[in-house]
Design an enzyme around this catalytic site. Structure first.
Site, PDB file in Angstrom:
ATOM      1  N   ASN A 144       0.784  -1.241   0.000  1.00 56.32           N
ATOM      2  CA  ASN A 144       0.000   0.000   0.000  1.00 56.32           C
ATOM      3  C   ASN A 144       0.816   1.291   0.000  1.00 56.32           C
ATOM      4  O   ASN A 144       0.303   2.325  -0.403  1.00 56.32           O
ATOM      5  CB  ASN A 144      -1.038  -0.003   1.134  1.00 56.32           C
ATOM      6  CG  ASN A 144      -0.469  -0.369   2.486  1.00 56.32           C
ATOM      7  OD1 ASN A 144       0.546  -1.056   2.576  1.00 56.32           O
ATOM      8  ND2 ASN A 144      -1.094   0.083   3.533  1.00 56.32           N
ATOM      9  N   SER A 219      -0.813  -9.068   6.234  1.00 60.87           N
ATOM     10  CA  SER A 219      -2.078  -9.459   6.866  1.00 60.87           C
ATOM     11  C   SER A 219      -1.847 -10.416   8.037  1.00 60.87           C
ATOM     12  O   SER A 219      -0.777 -11.023   8.156  1.00 60.87           O
ATOM     13  CB  SER A 219      -2.960 -10.146   5.819  1.00 60.87           C
ATOM     14  OG  SER A 219      -2.309 -11.317   5.376  1.00 60.87           O
ATOM     15  N   VAL A 220      -2.857 -10.563   8.859  1.00 58.16           N
ATOM     16  CA  VAL A 220      -2.770 -11.494   9.996  1.00 58.16           C
ATOM     17  C   VAL A 220      -2.549 -12.917   9.484  1.00 58.16           C
ATOM     18  O   VAL A 220      -1.720 -13.665  10.022  1.00 58.16           O
ATOM     19  CB  VAL A 220      -4.049 -11.427  10.857  1.00 58.16           C
ATOM     20  CG1 VAL A 220      -4.000 -12.457  11.974  1.00 58.16           C
ATOM     21  CG2 VAL A 220      -4.231 -10.034  11.434  1.00 58.16           C
ATOM     22  N   ALA A 221      -3.282 -13.285   8.423  1.00 54.60           N
ATOM     23  CA  ALA A 221      -3.166 -14.661   7.914  1.00 54.60           C
ATOM     24  C   ALA A 221      -1.717 -14.943   7.512  1.00 54.60           C
ATOM     25  O   ALA A 221      -1.161 -16.000   7.841  1.00 54.60           O
ATOM     26  CB  ALA A 221      -4.099 -14.854   6.729  1.00 54.60           C
ATOM     27  N   GLU A 242       3.825  -6.401  11.809  1.00 58.31           N
ATOM     28  CA  GLU A 242       2.930  -5.240  11.681  1.00 58.31           C
ATOM     29  C   GLU A 242       1.765  -5.692  10.821  1.00 58.31           C
ATOM     30  O   GLU A 242       1.902  -5.805   9.603  1.00 58.31           O
ATOM     31  CB  GLU A 242       3.670  -4.065  11.025  1.00 58.31           C
ATOM     32  CG  GLU A 242       4.750  -3.446  11.897  1.00 58.31           C
ATOM     33  CD  GLU A 242       4.199  -2.717  13.113  1.00 58.31           C
ATOM     34  OE1 GLU A 242       2.975  -2.438  13.153  1.00 58.31           O
ATOM     35  OE2 GLU A 242       4.987  -2.445  14.032  1.00 58.31           O
ATOM     36  N   CYS A 278      -3.599  -0.054   7.115  1.00 57.57           N
ATOM     37  CA  CYS A 278      -3.781  -0.842   8.342  1.00 57.57           C
ATOM     38  C   CYS A 278      -4.385  -0.007   9.453  1.00 57.57           C
ATOM     39  O   CYS A 278      -5.128  -0.492  10.291  1.00 57.57           O
ATOM     40  CB  CYS A 278      -2.436  -1.385   8.797  1.00 57.57           C
ATOM     41  SG  CYS A 278      -1.210  -0.078   9.025  1.00 57.57           S
ATOM     42  N   GLU A 456       7.329   0.038  15.407  1.00 57.61           N
ATOM     43  CA  GLU A 456       7.968   0.780  14.317  1.00 57.61           C
ATOM     44  C   GLU A 456       8.126   2.233  14.740  1.00 57.61           C
ATOM     45  O   GLU A 456       7.454   2.691  15.663  1.00 57.61           O
ATOM     46  CB  GLU A 456       7.092   0.744  13.066  1.00 57.61           C
ATOM     47  CG  GLU A 456       7.126  -0.589  12.367  1.00 57.61           C
ATOM     48  CD  GLU A 456       6.254  -0.609  11.125  1.00 57.61           C
ATOM     49  OE1 GLU A 456       5.459   0.328  10.933  1.00 57.61           O
ATOM     50  OE2 GLU A 456       6.374  -1.567  10.366  1.00 57.61           O
TER      51      GLU A 456
HETATM   52  P1  NAD Z   1      -0.038  -9.880   2.502  1.00 58.22           P
HETATM   53  O1  NAD Z   1       0.032 -10.516   3.847  1.00 58.22           O
HETATM   54  O2  NAD Z   1      -0.819 -10.553   1.444  1.00 58.22           O
HETATM   55  O3  NAD Z   1       1.446  -9.676   1.894  1.00 58.22           O
HETATM   56  C1  NAD Z   1       2.430  -8.952   2.590  1.00 58.22           C
HETATM   57  C2  NAD Z   1       3.799  -9.407   2.098  1.00 58.22           C
HETATM   58  O4  NAD Z   1       4.003 -10.755   2.475  1.00 58.22           O
HETATM   59  C3  NAD Z   1       3.989  -9.361   0.595  1.00 58.22           C
HETATM   60  O5  NAD Z   1       5.309  -8.931   0.312  1.00 58.22           O
HETATM   61  C4  NAD Z   1       3.788 -10.820   0.189  1.00 58.22           C
HETATM   62  O6  NAD Z   1       4.447 -11.154  -1.019  1.00 58.22           O
HETATM   63  C5  NAD Z   1       4.421 -11.525   1.358  1.00 58.22           C
HETATM   64  N1  NAD Z   1       3.986 -12.905   1.586  1.00 58.22           N
HETATM   65  C6  NAD Z   1       2.873 -13.541   1.144  1.00 58.22           C
HETATM   66  N2  NAD Z   1       2.845 -14.812   1.600  1.00 58.22           N
HETATM   67  C7  NAD Z   1       3.949 -14.978   2.367  1.00 58.22           C
HETATM   68  C8  NAD Z   1       4.464 -16.066   3.148  1.00 58.22           C
HETATM   69  N3  NAD Z   1       3.842 -17.239   3.225  1.00 58.22           N
HETATM   70  N4  NAD Z   1       5.620 -15.875   3.835  1.00 58.22           N
HETATM   71  C9  NAD Z   1       6.243 -14.671   3.802  1.00 58.22           C
HETATM   72  N5  NAD Z   1       5.813 -13.621   3.068  1.00 58.22           N
HETATM   73  C10 NAD Z   1       4.674 -13.766   2.363  1.00 58.22           C
HETATM   74  O7  NAD Z   1      -0.562  -8.400   2.752  1.00 58.22           O
HETATM   75  P2  NAD Z   1      -0.876  -7.268   1.672  1.00 58.22           P
HETATM   76  O8  NAD Z   1      -2.132  -7.626   0.956  1.00 58.22           O
HETATM   77  O9  NAD Z   1       0.344  -6.931   0.893  1.00 58.22           O
HETATM   78  O10 NAD Z   1      -1.156  -6.035   2.646  1.00 58.22           O
HETATM   79  C11 NAD Z   1      -2.369  -5.869   3.297  1.00 58.22           C
HETATM   80  C12 NAD Z   1      -2.290  -6.263   4.752  1.00 58.22           C
HETATM   81  O11 NAD Z   1      -1.147  -5.659   5.364  1.00 58.22           O
HETATM   82  C13 NAD Z   1      -3.487  -5.741   5.524  1.00 58.22           C
HETATM   83  O12 NAD Z   1      -3.914  -6.723   6.446  1.00 58.22           O
HETATM   84  C14 NAD Z   1      -2.923  -4.525   6.249  1.00 58.22           C
HETATM   85  O13 NAD Z   1      -3.638  -4.160   7.397  1.00 58.22           O
HETATM   86  C15 NAD Z   1      -1.526  -4.974   6.556  1.00 58.22           C
HETATM   87  N6  NAD Z   1      -0.638  -3.817   6.792  1.00 58.22           N
HETATM   88  C16 NAD Z   1      -0.208  -3.560   8.060  1.00 58.22           C
HETATM   89  C17 NAD Z   1       0.587  -2.447   8.313  1.00 58.22           C
HETATM   90  C18 NAD Z   1       1.045  -2.119   9.705  1.00 58.22           C
HETATM   91  O14 NAD Z   1       1.932  -1.290   9.857  1.00 58.22           O
HETATM   92  N7  NAD Z   1       0.468  -2.715  10.753  1.00 58.22           N
HETATM   93  C19 NAD Z   1       0.934  -1.607   7.266  1.00 58.22           C
HETATM   94  C20 NAD Z   1       0.484  -1.912   5.977  1.00 58.22           C
HETATM   95  C21 NAD Z   1      -0.297  -3.020   5.747  1.00 58.22           C
END
Ligand code: NAD
Length: 479
Positions: A144, A219-221, A242, A278, A456
């Site tokens: 994002n 994401s949490v997942a 995060e 987020c 952070e």
């Molecule tokens: P995502 O979890 O799909 O992907 C995040 C990153 O993880 C990407 O670089 C992706 O390629 C990588 N990834 C995917 N599967 C993986 C695995 N099995 N092991 C390691 N890395 C893996 O999230 P997204 O769609 O890119 O972002 C949206 C989510 O991020 C939302 O839930 C949002 O709230 C969260 N977010 C949190 C913050 C924060 O500071 N708390 C900031 C921005 C986004």
């Protein structure tokens, strides 16, 4: 991709397409890294790490400052790259690049804070601590804020003296690659690696026993997968997470309604990132006595948001990151309505044929959301505001705390006692009173509960990339 001081195709020759989500055009084919590329990057980073750790904090701080100056100088270019790569408006992405520059400058200024303490223990003894880098750090980031996250997440790990492997999101990798281009001659060979790929590459990085310090934004997942993957690597890792949020904005009956309505709209981040933040305050919890009036003002303001092609400088709201994100968001809206929610505005893609190819979703407000329904509980990560009302403050706190998330919260009242009582009671790592959305670079930011662990920003983040070593000294003789 970039590692070992140079640009590389993937060893397998594989690439993936990165797409402009506003037009569905492919922008570029990007190297898709696998284990062979990761091995090469880790070897280069491991070879560089001791030399980088041995430089003075001041020297690393100066390099970070210079990086910040360069990002600032190229802020327009970074803005355009991010706009095309992730669909957010150009004005917002230029502002993001400037914030990224600021992150480098601020961390550069904090470099001398990587210091320990002396601890008197009596009896001819003295203890002191030194802070040492981990050596090798990996940072995996979300889509994002491509350039901002690349800058802000690299800066503390580098300034703390680590060689860093950064994996940008496969959905928006170009900002991080552009950053490597302007950083290449500043950093010793191997200290910076930008590896491009999707979740598969992320899993390889997480599972690699040579990388003991991991920081993940997503994401949490996926965060749960990171914890599992790290455990399966067979070594103990230090991990910052995060993750997502379903953050409340709680409005008390005495709040200034116009300011509160502005804050509800601003906090949702409809503009700038299409709700994909987020920290978005995506649950409006409003006292029943002002429910009708506040929601009316919110809907009026949401109706005035200018949605359109993100490259247009007048546009406030662009495209979501992908067609699948658009479909997922529309699914949340349909289910929320089926579960009794009342659609007040938005709820579908814009009718403008010029936007038909993109992943646009109108800013959406759904009222009377049932507290136990999906929209009240789950993060959409899109432009959908859920509205609920409450009768007494106990109920407001119960609603605020009744999700798995606990990242941010915003409280609106003119009664400072009530504000402090609520700020104490609401579970969240970051709270605004009579404000919303703004994140201050020196203030620690991090989630509670399933929103993450670790901090952070500022000194907290800088020091999290060091390890504390306590040295205990016994001396003999008397004066
Ligand atoms: P995502 O979890 O799909 O992907 C995040 C990153 O993880 C990407 O670089 C992706 O390629 C990588 N990834 C995917 N599967 C993986 C695995 N099995 N092991 C390691 N890395 C893996 O999230 P997204 O769609 O890119 O972002 C949206 C989510 O991020 C939302 O839930 C949002 O709230 C969260 N977010 C949190 C913050 C924060 O500071 N708390 C900031 C921005 C986004």
């Amino acid at each position: 991709m970039f590692y070992g001081g140079d640009w590389h195709a993937s060893a397998s020759g594989a690439t993936f397409a990165t797409v402009d989500p506003a037009s569905a055009r492919t922008l570029a084919n990007v190297a898709d890294a696998d284990q062979i590329d990761l091995d090469a990057a880790i070897s280069a980073a491991a070879a560089a790490a001791p030399g980088w750790a041995a430089t003075s904090p001041r020297q690393r701080g100066e390099i970070a400052m210079e990086l910040g100056r360069r990002v600032l100088e190229h802020a327009e270019d970074f803005g355009w790259i991010d706009t095309l790569d992730n669909g957010s408006p150009i004005s917002a992405m230029v502002a993001d690049a400037k914030k990224g520059a600021g992150a480098f400058m601020e961390m550069g200024g904090l470099a001398l804070q990587t210091k320990g303490e002396t601890i008197p223990i009596g009896g001819g003894r003295l203890a002191f601590t030194t802070l040492q880098p981990f050596g090798l750090v990996a940072r995996i980031i979300a889509f994002n804020h491509p350039t901002l996250f690349a800058c802000a997440r690299l800066a503390p790990a580098l300034v703390a003296g680590n060689a860093v492997i950064l994996k940008p999101s496969g959905l928006a990798p170009l900002g991080a690659l552009a950053l490597a281009e302007i950083a290449a001659d500043l950093l010793p060979t191997g200290v910076l690696s930008i590896l491009t790929g999707g979740g598969g590459l992320g899993a390889l990085i997480v599972g690699d026993p040579r990388i003991r310090r991991l920081s993940f934004t997503g994401s949490v997942a996926t965060g749960l997968k990171v914890l599992r993957g790290a455990a399966e690597s067979g070594v103990i890792k230090t991990i910052t997470l995060e993750l997502g949020g379903k953050n409340p904005i709680v409005v008390l009956p005495d709040a200034d309604l116009d300011r509160a309505a502005d804050a509800v709209v601003r906090g949702m981040n409809f503009t700038r990132v299409q709700g994909q933040s987020c920290g978005s305050t995506s649950r409006l919890l409003v006292h029943e006595s002002i429910h009708r009036e506040l929601v009316k003002r919110v809907v009026d303001k949401v109706g005035a948001i200018r949605i359109g092609m993100p490259s247009n400088s007048d546009v406030q709201m662009g495209s979501m990151i992908s067609k699948s994100a658009q479909i997922e968001t529309l699914g949340f809206i349909d289910r929320a309505i089926a579960q009794g929610g009342e659609l007040l505005i938005g709820g579908h893609a814009p009718s403008d044929p010029a936007l038909a190819e993109g992943a646009f979703v109108l800013p959406t407000v759904i009222d009377n959301v049932r507290p136990d329904s999906e929209l009240a509980m789950e993060e959409v990560f899109g432009p959908v505001l859920a509205v609920m009302s409450w009768r007494d403050e106990l109920e407001a706190v119960r609603l605020a705390n009744d999700t798995r998330y606990a990242l941010t919260a915003s409280i609106w009242t003119r009664d400072i006692d009530r504000a402090f009582v609520l700020a104490d009671a609401i579970e969240a790592g970051y709270i605004w009173i009579n404000d919303v959305e703004t994140r201050f670079p020196s203030v620690p930011f991090g989630g509670w509960k399933d929103s993450g662990s670790g901090l952070e920003n500022g000194t907290a983040e800088l020091l999290s990339f060091t390890r504390t070593k306590a040295v205990n000294l016994t001396y003999a003789g008397s004066a």
